[in-house]
Design an enzyme around this catalytic site. Structure first.
Site, PDB file in Angstrom:
ATOM      1  N   LYS A 102       0.975  12.917  -6.760  1.00  0.00           N
ATOM      2  CA  LYS A 102       0.288  11.620  -6.883  1.00  0.00           C
ATOM      3  C   LYS A 102      -1.168  11.875  -7.207  1.00  0.00           C
ATOM      4  CE  LYS A 102       1.259   7.123  -6.091  1.00  0.00           C
ATOM      5  NZ  LYS A 102       2.552   6.442  -6.103  1.00  0.00           N
TER       6      LYS A 102
HETATM    7  P1  NAD Z   1      -0.631  -3.695  -9.249  1.00  0.00           P
HETATM    8  O1  NAD Z   1      -1.990  -3.176  -9.453  1.00  0.00           O
HETATM    9  O2  NAD Z   1       0.188  -4.073 -10.431  1.00  0.00           O
HETATM   10  O3  NAD Z   1      -0.646  -4.958  -8.250  1.00  0.00           O
HETATM   11  C1  NAD Z   1      -1.255  -4.938  -6.994  1.00  0.00           C
HETATM   12  C2  NAD Z   1      -1.257  -6.363  -6.466  1.00  0.00           C
HETATM   13  O4  NAD Z   1      -1.765  -6.349  -5.138  1.00  0.00           O
HETATM   14  C3  NAD Z   1      -2.146  -7.333  -7.258  1.00  0.00           C
HETATM   15  O5  NAD Z   1      -1.515  -8.591  -7.315  1.00  0.00           O
HETATM   16  C4  NAD Z   1      -3.398  -7.420  -6.403  1.00  0.00           C
HETATM   17  O6  NAD Z   1      -4.121  -8.623  -6.617  1.00  0.00           O
HETATM   18  C5  NAD Z   1      -2.762  -7.377  -5.040  1.00  0.00           C
HETATM   19  N1  NAD Z   1      -3.690  -7.010  -3.973  1.00  0.00           N
HETATM   20  C6  NAD Z   1      -4.699  -6.116  -3.987  1.00  0.00           C
HETATM   21  N2  NAD Z   1      -5.353  -6.139  -2.811  1.00  0.00           N
HETATM   22  C7  NAD Z   1      -4.743  -7.080  -2.046  1.00  0.00           C
HETATM   23  C8  NAD Z   1      -4.934  -7.564  -0.743  1.00  0.00           C
HETATM   24  N3  NAD Z   1      -5.917  -7.088   0.017  1.00  0.00           N
HETATM   25  N4  NAD Z   1      -4.111  -8.531  -0.297  1.00  0.00           N
HETATM   26  C9  NAD Z   1      -3.114  -9.008  -1.066  1.00  0.00           C
HETATM   27  N5  NAD Z   1      -2.875  -8.580  -2.306  1.00  0.00           N
HETATM   28  C10 NAD Z   1      -3.681  -7.630  -2.788  1.00  0.00           C
HETATM   29  O7  NAD Z   1       0.128  -2.551  -8.392  1.00  0.00           O
HETATM   30  P2  NAD Z   1       1.687  -2.314  -8.276  1.00  0.00           P
HETATM   31  O8  NAD Z   1       2.080  -1.307  -9.299  1.00  0.00           O
HETATM   32  O9  NAD Z   1       2.405  -3.615  -8.195  1.00  0.00           O
HETATM   33  O10 NAD Z   1       1.782  -1.564  -6.871  1.00  0.00           O
HETATM   34  C11 NAD Z   1       1.840  -2.279  -5.638  1.00  0.00           C
HETATM   35  C12 NAD Z   1       2.353  -1.340  -4.542  1.00  0.00           C
HETATM   36  O11 NAD Z   1       3.636  -0.820  -4.892  1.00  0.00           O
HETATM   37  C13 NAD Z   1       1.469  -0.111  -4.302  1.00  0.00           C
HETATM   38  O12 NAD Z   1       1.509   0.202  -2.937  1.00  0.00           O
HETATM   39  C14 NAD Z   1       2.161   0.969  -5.112  1.00  0.00           C
HETATM   40  O13 NAD Z   1       1.867   2.278  -4.646  1.00  0.00           O
HETATM   41  C15 NAD Z   1       3.611   0.598  -4.884  1.00  0.00           C
HETATM   42  N6  NAD Z   1       4.548   1.104  -5.889  1.00  0.00           N
HETATM   43  C16 NAD Z   1       4.385   0.829  -7.210  1.00  0.00           C
HETATM   44  C17 NAD Z   1       5.320   1.296  -8.118  1.00  0.00           C
HETATM   45  C18 NAD Z   1       5.251   0.949  -9.584  1.00  0.00           C
HETATM   46  O14 NAD Z   1       6.226   1.249 -10.308  1.00  0.00           O
HETATM   47  N7  NAD Z   1       4.213   0.304 -10.081  1.00  0.00           N
HETATM   48  C19 NAD Z   1       6.398   2.081  -7.679  1.00  0.00           C
HETATM   49  C20 NAD Z   1       6.523   2.343  -6.332  1.00  0.00           C
HETATM   50  C21 NAD Z   1       5.603   1.847  -5.437  1.00  0.00           C
END
Ligand code: NAD
Length: 409
Positions: A102
């Site tokens: 990561k």
């Molecule tokens: P992203 O950047 O697309 O979206 C993040 C979202 O969280 C946004 O809507 C943002 O406004 C919101 N956010 C940020 N701070 C916040 C807060 N304090 N309260 C509420 N909402 C808040 O990111 P993503 O890719 O959707 O990832 C989200 C989570 O999922 C992360 O923990 C990431 O590690 C995990 N994840 C992502 C993937 C992937 O394929 N993108 C895969 C596995 C896990």
């Protein structure tokens, strides 16, 4: 407690039940390699922009390191370590031929122009290109990064090493990406929620869901649940939350977000805060934003009957204990959000084969992997009387340990 310590706490809970030796424990929790690089770019203003980038390669006993890249102001070495370790256990839980890695860049992507983001990304690749590659370490999108960032990474890598689309996954479909990758994590969260609900004699249709975060993972989770008849009673992003006990019309919310770039202001619901979302009246609570959302106090306030961890590390160990003592099952991140890395694996395979698979095949194969992972963990948890998280770590540690022993130390 810091993030890496929290991940190791969960590791240790499972390791104890497996009678892991101290040396083997050290070998398995210590990252193989940690990169920390300075990224200097010219900002649009003509000034110098200094950023720090990280890549932690945790374990490759089962295959090349694999894991996302995050662009966020909280990115640091400890967070990257914790998330890299989680990737080792996640790829093992769903039985992919990968290890865990990561990384990310400490920056606020919302404050950078598209040109600055591109320069930052290319400079980062210039610093780490000898350490990544289709057989070494394969990054993917995470918070603050997307298909465009992955496309820049592939293009920059190509300048040094030739045409290797498999160096990175989560690329746009029209640029060597895979059908279904963008939606894969959220699609998978809904699949795992369906499996868990079935063990509680419930179905998605008619069940109430509250989702924190409406980025890639949160929005695709909401769409998938909505399409299956789920009632999404609350959704939030970094700017605030919206509530509707009768169920939010997700396609209408998507149209609102496409125009306004944020959830608040959606007319068909009541406005509120993220804190209210965590304690709202719902059946299933899905954290899908950042880590560390549930401390003990937040966990005591939760009214949901099930937590599905779409985000990585949303639950601190003390909150996990509260959920256990309150009898609220938690489907752990290393299974719940594994759909993304499963389809990243399919993208990698397609890139290596130079052959494309149709969406139906990808979704069918994703479902197979996630359902198999869920069933193994659920059965193990029932047999050993542990939480789903401890069972998931037990399964993952056994698989990684076995590969270490077979391959030789
Ligand atoms: P992203 O950047 O697309 O979206 C993040 C979202 O969280 C946004 O809507 C943002 O406004 C919101 N956010 C940020 N701070 C916040 C807060 N304090 N309260 C509420 N909402 C808040 O990111 P993503 O890719 O959707 O990832 C989200 C989570 O999922 C992360 O923990 C990431 O590690 C995990 N994840 C992502 C993937 C992937 O394929 N993108 C895969 C596995 C896990």
């Amino acid at each position: 407690m810091q993030a890496f310590e929290a991940t190791n706490h969960y590791f240790d809970q499972a390791a104890k039940l497996l009678d892991l030796t101290e040396n083997m424990r050290t070998l398995m929790i210590t990252p193989d390699r940690e990169l920390r690089v300075e990224i200097v770019i010219e900002l649009d203003s003509g000034q110098i922009g200094n950023f720090i980038g990280y890549r932690v390669q945790h374990d490759n006993a089962r295959g090349p390191f694999k894991g996302g890249l995050r662009y966020h102001p909280h990115v640091d070495q400890d967070e990257a370590r914790s998330l890299a370790s989680l990737m080792t256990w996640k790829t093992a839980v769903v039985d992919l031929p990968f290890g865990g890695g990561k990384g990310g860049v400490n920056c606020d992507p919302n404050k950078l122009s598209r040109g600055e983001l591109e320069r930052l990304t290319r400079r980062f690749v210039q610093q780490i290109h000898d350490f990544i590659g289709p057989d070494k370490d394969i990054p993917a999108p995470d918070v603050g990064t997307d298909g465009q960032v992955m496309a820049w990474i592939m293009n920059e890598y190509t300048k040094y090493h030739g045409f290797h689309p498999a160096v990175v996954t989560g690329k746009p479909v029209e640029f060597h990406g895979s059908e279904g990758r963008e939606a894969a994590t959220g699609f998978g969260v809904a699949l795992v929620a369906r499996e868990m609900l079935a063990t509680m004699n419930r179905r998605i249709a008619g069940t109430r869901f509250a989702i924190q975060g409406y980025g890639n993972v949160g929005s695709h989770t909401a769409r998938s649940l909505f399409e299956q008849g789920g009632r999404i009673v609350a959704v939030s992003d970094a700017y605030g939350a919206v509530f509707n006990p009768n169920g939010i019309d997700i396609p209408a919310l998507d149209r609102h977000v496409a125009v306004n770039r944020k959830v608040p202001g959606f007319p068909d619901g009541e406005a509120g805060t993220n804190e209210q979302l965590l304690t709202c009246e719902t059946d299933v609570l899905i954290p899908a934003a950042l880590g560390g959302v549930f401390d003990a106090e937040a966990a005591r306030g939760v009214r949901a009957q099930l937590i599905v961890e779409a985000a990585n590390s949303p639950t601190w160990p003390e909150a996990d204990e509260v959920f256990q003592s309150r009898g609220i099952p938690v489907v752990p991140d290393i299974l719940a959000n594994a759909g993304g890395v499963v389809v990243s694996y399919f993208e990698w395979v397609q890139n290596l084969q130079h052959f494309r698979w149709p969406l139906e095949q990808i979704q069918r194969e994703e479902e197979k992997r996630l359902v198999a992972g869920f069933k193994s963990i659920h059965e193990l948890a029932m047999k050993k009387g542990t939480s789903l998280r401890t069972a998931a770590f037990m399964l993952a540690i056994s698989r990684v340990g076995r590969a270490r022993i077979l391959g030789g130390i």
